[in-house]
Motif scaffolding. Structure first.
Motif, short mmCIF file in Angstrom:
data_model
loop_
_atom_site.label_atom_id
_atom_site.label_comp_id
_atom_site.label_asym_id
_atom_site.label_seq_id
_atom_site.Cartn_x
_atom_site.Cartn_y
_atom_site.Cartn_z
N GLY A 194 24.82 76.16 -34.28
CA GLY A 194 23.78 75.92 -34.66
C GLY A 194 23.51 77.66 -35.10
O GLY A 194 22.86 77.84 -34.86
N ASP A 195 24.05 78.95 -35.54
CA ASP A 195 23.84 80.27 -35.02
C ASP A 195 24.67 80.65 -36.19
O ASP A 195 25.30 80.77 -37.14
N PHE A 196 23.17 80.38 -37.41
CA PHE A 196 23.77 80.79 -38.24
C PHE A 196 24.10 82.46 -38.72
O PHE A 196 23.18 82.41 -40.15
N GLY A 197 23.80 83.11 -37.86
CA GLY A 197 23.30 84.83 -37.95
C GLY A 197 21.82 84.83 -37.72
O GLY A 197 21.01 84.20 -37.91
N THR A 198 21.71 86.22 -38.42
CA THR A 198 20.63 87.23 -38.11
C THR A 198 20.10 87.90 -39.78
O THR A 198 21.26 88.26 -40.10
N ALA A 199 18.94 87.50 -39.91
CA ALA A 199 18.87 88.43 -41.19
C ALA A 199 18.83 89.75 -41.03
O ALA A 199 18.52 90.17 -39.50
N PHE A 200 18.74 90.66 -42.46
CA PHE A 200 18.65 92.23 -41.71
C PHE A 200 17.33 92.43 -40.91
O PHE A 200 17.35 93.62 -41.21
N ASN A 201 16.35 92.13 -41.23
CA ASN A 201 14.85 91.94 -40.83
C ASN A 201 14.85 91.86 -39.35
O ASN A 201 13.89 92.11 -38.72
N GLY A 202 16.28 91.41 -38.44
CA GLY A 202 16.22 90.65 -37.46
C GLY A 202 16.10 90.09 -37.24
O GLY A 202 15.68 88.93 -35.91
N GLN A 203 16.07 88.53 -37.58
CA GLN A 203 14.82 86.56 -37.45
C GLN A 203 15.78 86.49 -37.60
O GLN A 203 16.77 86.61 -39.09
N PRO A 204 16.33 86.03 -36.61
CA PRO A 204 17.62 85.01 -36.73
C PRO A 204 17.52 83.70 -37.80
O PRO A 204 15.91 83.01 -39.00
N GLN A 221 14.36 85.65 -52.07
CA GLN A 221 14.68 87.33 -51.58
C GLN A 221 15.92 87.68 -50.88
O GLN A 221 16.04 88.92 -51.24
N GLY A 222 16.45 86.78 -50.42
CA GLY A 222 17.71 86.92 -50.01
C GLY A 222 18.96 87.65 -50.97
O GLY A 222 19.25 89.08 -50.53
N ILE A 223 18.58 86.85 -52.56
CA ILE A 223 19.32 87.85 -52.54
C ILE A 223 19.09 89.07 -53.38
O ILE A 223 19.63 90.13 -53.50
N LEU A 224 17.86 89.14 -54.09
CA LEU A 224 17.35 90.45 -54.17
C LEU A 224 16.65 91.22 -53.11
O LEU A 224 17.47 92.77 -53.58
N ARG A 225 17.35 91.49 -51.90
CA ARG A 225 17.49 92.43 -50.63
C ARG A 225 18.74 92.33 -50.60
O ARG A 225 18.96 93.16 -49.70
N GLN A 226 19.39 91.73 -50.88
CA GLN A 226 21.44 91.56 -50.60
C GLN A 226 21.79 91.01 -48.95
O GLN A 226 22.18 92.12 -48.28
N ASN A 227 20.48 90.15 -48.94
CA ASN A 227 20.59 89.67 -47.36
C ASN A 227 21.76 88.73 -47.54
O ASN A 227 21.68 87.27 -47.98
N THR A 228 22.64 88.53 -47.29
CA THR A 228 24.00 87.62 -47.36
C THR A 228 24.62 86.86 -46.27
O THR A 228 24.45 86.04 -46.41
N GLN A 229 23.70 86.97 -44.66
CA GLN A 229 23.31 85.95 -43.64
C GLN A 229 22.10 84.76 -44.28
O GLN A 229 22.58 83.67 -43.80
N THR A 230 21.35 85.39 -44.86
CA THR A 230 20.54 84.68 -44.95
C THR A 230 20.72 83.83 -46.80
O THR A 230 21.00 82.32 -46.82
N VAL A 231 21.70 83.76 -47.64
CA VAL A 231 22.44 83.30 -48.67
C VAL A 231 23.18 82.34 -48.49
O VAL A 231 23.14 82.05 -48.39
N VAL A 232 24.02 83.43 -47.00
CA VAL A 232 25.38 82.20 -46.79
C VAL A 232 25.25 80.72 -46.09
O VAL A 232 25.20 80.43 -46.03
N GLY A 233 24.17 81.38 -45.09
CA GLY A 233 23.64 80.08 -44.48
C GLY A 233 22.42 79.13 -45.04
O GLY A 233 22.72 77.85 -44.42
N PHE A 234 21.69 79.67 -46.13
CA PHE A 234 21.27 78.35 -46.70
C PHE A 234 21.91 77.45 -47.49
O PHE A 234 21.65 76.78 -47.38
N VAL A 235 22.44 78.43 -47.96
CA VAL A 235 23.63 77.39 -49.17
C VAL A 235 25.14 76.70 -48.43
O VAL A 235 25.46 75.60 -48.57
N THR A 236 25.16 76.80 -47.47
CA THR A 236 25.21 76.46 -45.95
C THR A 236 25.50 75.23 -45.81
O THR A 236 25.88 74.01 -46.23
N VAL A 237 23.61 74.40 -45.75
CA VAL A 237 23.40 73.37 -45.67
C VAL A 237 22.85 72.88 -46.84
O VAL A 237 23.12 71.83 -46.68
#
Length: 307
Positions: A75-85, A265-281
């Motif tokens: 259940g751990d999809f990583g942490t965004a670059f802003n520090g928010q899970p 927002q993830g694509i715009l800021r190149q936030n890979t953890q957010t993009v990969v996590g959301f697409v996985t779901v």
């Protein structure tokens, strides 16, 4: 039925692994995950090396992917670059997009199937021609044009709705955005239902039911409609994931903070953890929706049985 469901669940495993691996490679190998942390400026070598060690990007790609899979199963999809899970972002974004998708699917089912049945039963008549022209126009117009036009007319000029959806994003506020999101799919559902109804209307089992003197409503609902809905259900089932993942334009127009907004927002800021996590779901949503569609076939057509 039980063995079929188990077999389908087992088939989902390699599909899930293949899809997530492709997404992981596209985001982490073809792009630069560290670039988004430094903003517009380029990271200096020391800072880049430290960030890579912190996020595990200094390890081989296969090891990064296995680590990511292991975290997903816990259940751990990583942490965004802003520090928010990422799970916190999902907890706020997915309920909004699910409500938006429900509204869109209801429009597809109620309006699309109804228009499809009416035009299929009256093929070649003026109502059929009018609906076909209307659906062709809807398909031809891009979604962002439809969304901006309705926002301008209904929200700015006439004041019937709020131009921007609030943070609560209630069902009432999502009616117009849901219609915009479902517009193209609604047109396809209408045309698909019309074609299926028109073809099955000439089938032998329909002629037999009519010759036996069955009421017209029973012939349509019990015989014609159930068989004609199989391709329509297939389209709607696969469209659920497409609507959730393709809501970026609609959510941007109406300022809806859902999955599409977070992906943007993830694509715009190149936030890979957010993009990969959301697409996985979203991959999981596609797989589950396809399984439910296959199981619904047996409800629509009793001749279909799963061993």
């Amino acid at each position: 039925m039980g063995r079929y469901v188990l077999r389908r669940l087992l088939q989902m495993i390699p599909v899930f692994i293949g899809a997530t691996l492709l997404i992981f490679l596209m985001v982490n190998v073809m792009g630069d995950p560290i670039a988004g942390l430094c903003g517009d400026r380029q990271c200096d070598p020391a800072t880049a090396a430290q960030l890579k060690r912190e996020f595990g990007l200094d390890k081989p790609v296969w090891q990064q992917y296995l680590t990511y899979l292991g975290h997903i199963f816990t259940g751990d999809f990583g942490t965004a670059f802003n520090g928010q899970p990422v799970t916190e972002l999902m907890a706020t974004a997915f309920p909004v997009t699910i409500r938006l998708t429900i509204v869109a699917i209801l429009f597809e089912i109620v309006i699309g199937i109804t228009l499809g049945v009416v035009t299929g039963l009256r093929r070649g008549r003026p109502v059929d021609t009018s609906v076909l022209l209307f659906t062709l126009v809807v398909i031809s117009v891009p979604t962002f044009v439809t969304g901006l036009l309705l926002q301008l007319l209904l929200g700015v000029e006439w004041g019937w709705i709020k131009p921007s959806v609030s943070t609560e994003a209630t069902f009432g506020e999502l009616i117009v955005p849901g219609l915009v999101l479902a517009s193209v799919s609604l047109a396809y559902v209408t045309r698909l239902t019309r074609t299926s109804i028109a073809e099955n209307k000439r089938s032998d089992y329909v002629r037999t039911a009519v010759a036996k003197g069955l009421p017209r409503r029973r012939v349509i609902t019990r015989h014609l409609l159930r068989n004609s809905l199989i391709p329509v259900v297939t389209f709607i089932g696969t469209d659920i994931g497409a609507l959730m993942g393709g809501a970026i334009v609609t959510e941007r127009i109406f300022n809806i903070h859902g999955v599409g907004y977070q992906l943007y927002q993830g694509i715009l800021r190149q936030n890979t953890q957010t993009v990969v996590g959301f697409v996985t779901v979203l991959v999981l949503v596609f797989l589950v929706a396809n399984l439910l569609v296959d199981l619904l076939y047996a409800v629509l057509d009793p001749r279909i049985r799963y061993a």
